[in-house]
Design a protein around this motif. Structure first.
Motif, short mmCIF file in Angstrom:
data_model
loop_
_atom_site.label_atom_id
_atom_site.label_comp_id
_atom_site.label_asym_id
_atom_site.label_seq_id
_atom_site.Cartn_x
_atom_site.Cartn_y
_atom_site.Cartn_z
N GLY A 36 0.83 -1.19 0.00
CA GLY A 36 0.00 0.00 0.00
C GLY A 36 0.86 1.24 0.00
O GLY A 36 2.08 1.15 -0.07
N GLN A 40 -3.19 4.23 -2.45
CA GLN A 40 -4.11 3.17 -2.06
C GLN A 40 -4.91 3.55 -0.81
O GLN A 40 -6.14 3.39 -0.76
N ALA A 43 -7.42 6.21 -1.59
CA ALA A 43 -8.60 5.68 -2.28
C ALA A 43 -9.55 5.01 -1.30
O ALA A 43 -10.77 5.15 -1.42
N SER A 47 -13.29 6.30 -0.46
CA SER A 47 -14.44 5.39 -0.61
C SER A 47 -15.35 5.47 0.61
O SER A 47 -16.59 5.48 0.46
N LEU C 52 -2.13 -12.83 -8.04
CA LEU C 52 -0.87 -12.68 -8.78
C LEU C 52 0.19 -12.00 -7.94
O LEU C 52 1.20 -11.55 -8.47
N ASP C 56 -0.63 -4.16 -3.79
CA ASP C 56 -0.77 -2.71 -3.99
C ASP C 56 -1.84 -2.40 -5.02
O ASP C 56 -2.77 -1.61 -4.79
N VAL C 57 -1.70 -3.05 -6.18
CA VAL C 57 -2.64 -2.81 -7.27
C VAL C 57 -4.02 -3.31 -6.89
O VAL C 57 -5.03 -2.73 -7.29
N ILE C 59 -5.41 -3.29 -3.84
CA ILE C 59 -6.07 -2.30 -2.97
C ILE C 59 -6.54 -1.11 -3.78
O ILE C 59 -7.67 -0.63 -3.61
N ALA C 60 -5.69 -0.63 -4.70
CA ALA C 60 -6.08 0.53 -5.51
C ALA C 60 -7.27 0.21 -6.40
O ALA C 60 -8.19 1.01 -6.55
N GLY C 63 -10.48 -0.04 -4.29
CA GLY C 63 -10.97 1.25 -3.81
C GLY C 63 -11.53 2.12 -4.91
O GLY C 63 -12.62 2.66 -4.80
N VAL C 64 -10.77 2.26 -5.99
CA VAL C 64 -11.18 3.16 -7.06
C VAL C 64 -12.21 2.51 -7.97
O VAL C 64 -13.25 3.08 -8.28
N CYS C 67 -15.63 1.03 -5.88
CA CYS C 67 -16.45 1.94 -5.08
C CYS C 67 -16.66 3.29 -5.75
O CYS C 67 -17.78 3.70 -5.99
N LEU C 68 -15.56 3.99 -6.08
CA LEU C 68 -15.71 5.37 -6.54
C LEU C 68 -16.28 5.45 -7.96
O LEU C 68 -17.12 6.29 -8.24
N ALA C 71 -19.98 4.79 -7.73
CA ALA C 71 -20.69 5.96 -7.21
C ALA C 71 -20.84 7.03 -8.27
O ALA C 71 -21.93 7.61 -8.46
N ILE C 72 -19.78 7.30 -9.02
CA ILE C 72 -19.83 8.34 -10.06
C ILE C 72 -20.80 7.95 -11.17
O ILE C 72 -21.60 8.77 -11.65
N ILE C 74 -23.41 5.92 -10.92
CA ILE C 74 -24.80 5.96 -10.44
C ILE C 74 -25.28 7.41 -10.33
O ILE C 74 -26.43 7.71 -10.64
#
Lengths: 165, 90, 86
Positions: A36, A40, A43, A47, C52, C56-57, C59-60, C63-64, C67-68, C71-72, C74
């Motif tokens: 992270g 991350q 984000a 959220s 894999l 890091d990827v 989690i990003a 989140g993006v 969720c986001l 939301a955008i 909708i």
């Protein structure tokens, strides 16, 4: 959605929201130790803020924080990030030089080769850059969602498409 | 119309053949072709940068300009969205 | 040996589910259902990134993407129409 959803959804989202924020801040603060980083964790926190916005409605949220304040926060993060890079040019040799590594008082310890001990006081300038980028991403992503939700909160169904405005 | 369908079938066949050959020519999973830079970063990131997480040390230290460009992209996106949607609400 | 077989099965199943949810999102006429399909695709993609060994990827992406972006989309559907016109 502008008036918010039912009381059950509001209560549950208000209870869950601090846990999401704590988790995102944990990801940001431990960016140099665990997977992270600034983007991350930012984000994740954005959220959680978007969940609160959807549950309580955009009118309530715009009374709590305005998009101008979020824009100022995002610019603060960007300026802090570039300022840390420029301090590398001042105290070190080049742009983005990690000038804090190896000092005695702040984030300066060096773990040994193949060390598995998670020491928080390491990383040089990396934790500060994680905080700057995290602030920037939290404010930026939440500003996008908040502005879009508030601007379209009074539309009737299909009003924007028919060209009445 | 039939001629266009025929041309589309030929085009997609050629593209699929190229994709199959590209998939056959890739290196095996988990063993990159040129691991010199990877080995340097893996072996030196704990003593040079001082962070246990190699990915963050690459993102913020070894490849800092990439992160600067990403921050610029995010800033531009937020500025554009706020510029479009700010005056829409009376 | 059993663990390797299990990992190989998961590596084969999850990308197929990603492709299936993407095709479903294209063919749906209800845009709200298509948005939910895109969110499911993003969540499965984050699971694929996690197995894999790229957390890091993952989690990003969770989140993006899950969720986001939902939301955008909708919010945009609420301002326009729900059903796609043929």
């Amino acid at each position: 959605m502008s008036m918010g959803m039912s009381k059950i959804v509001k209560t549950v989202s208000s209870v869950v929201f601090p846990f999401i924020v704590i988790y995102g801040l944990y990801i940001i603060a431990h960016g140099h130790l665990t997977p992270g980083g600034g983007f991350q964790g930012g984000a994740v926190v954005a959220s959680g803020c978007a969940m609160l916005l959807v549950a309580h409605g955009s009118i309530w949220t715009i009374g709590k924080i305005r998009e101008k304040q979020l824009s100022i926060l995002e610019s603060t993060g960007a300026v802090a990030f570039i300022l840390l890079a420029l301090l590398g040019l001042v105290f070190g040799t080049v742009f983005f030089k990690n000038f804090l590594v190896g000092n005695k008082f702040l984030f300066g310890e060096i773990p040994g080769y193949l060390s598995r001990v998670a020491n928080f006081n390491t990383g040089g300038v990396l934790p500060l850059m994680n905080f700057a980028v995290g602030l920037k991403v939290i404010a930026g992503l939440f500003a996008i969602v908040l502005v879009m939700a508030y601007a379209t909160s009074t539309f009737k169904k299909g009003e924007m498409e028919d060209g009445k405005r | 119309m039939l001629k266009r369908d025929f041309a589309a079938v030929i085009f997609f066949t050629v593209v699929a053949v190229f994709f199959v050959f590209a998939a056959l020519l890739t290196h095996p999973f988990g063993s990159p072709d040129n691991p010199v830079m990877d080995d340097y970063i893996i072996h030196n990131t704990q003593t040079e940068v001082g962070a246990n997480n190699g990915v963050t040390s690459v993102v913020f230290d070894y490849r800092g300009f990439d992160t600067l460009g990403e921050a610029t992209v995010l800033f531009t996106a937020v500025a554009g969205v706020i510029l479009v949607f700010r005056r829409l609400k009376k | 040996m059993v663990e390797n077989l299990l990992i190989d099965i998961v590596h084969a199943v999850v990308p197929i589910l990603v492709v299936i949810t993407s095709v479903v999102a294209i063919y749906l006429k209800d845009l709200l259902a298509a948005t939910i399909a895109v969110a499911a695709m993003s969540l499965l993609l984050s699971l694929e990134f996690y197995i894999l060994q790229a957390p890091d990827v993952a989690i990003a992406e969770a989140g993006v993407g899950a969720c986001l972006t939902t939301a955008i989309l909708i919010i945009a559907i609420r301002a326009t129409r729900r059903m796609e016109e043929v």
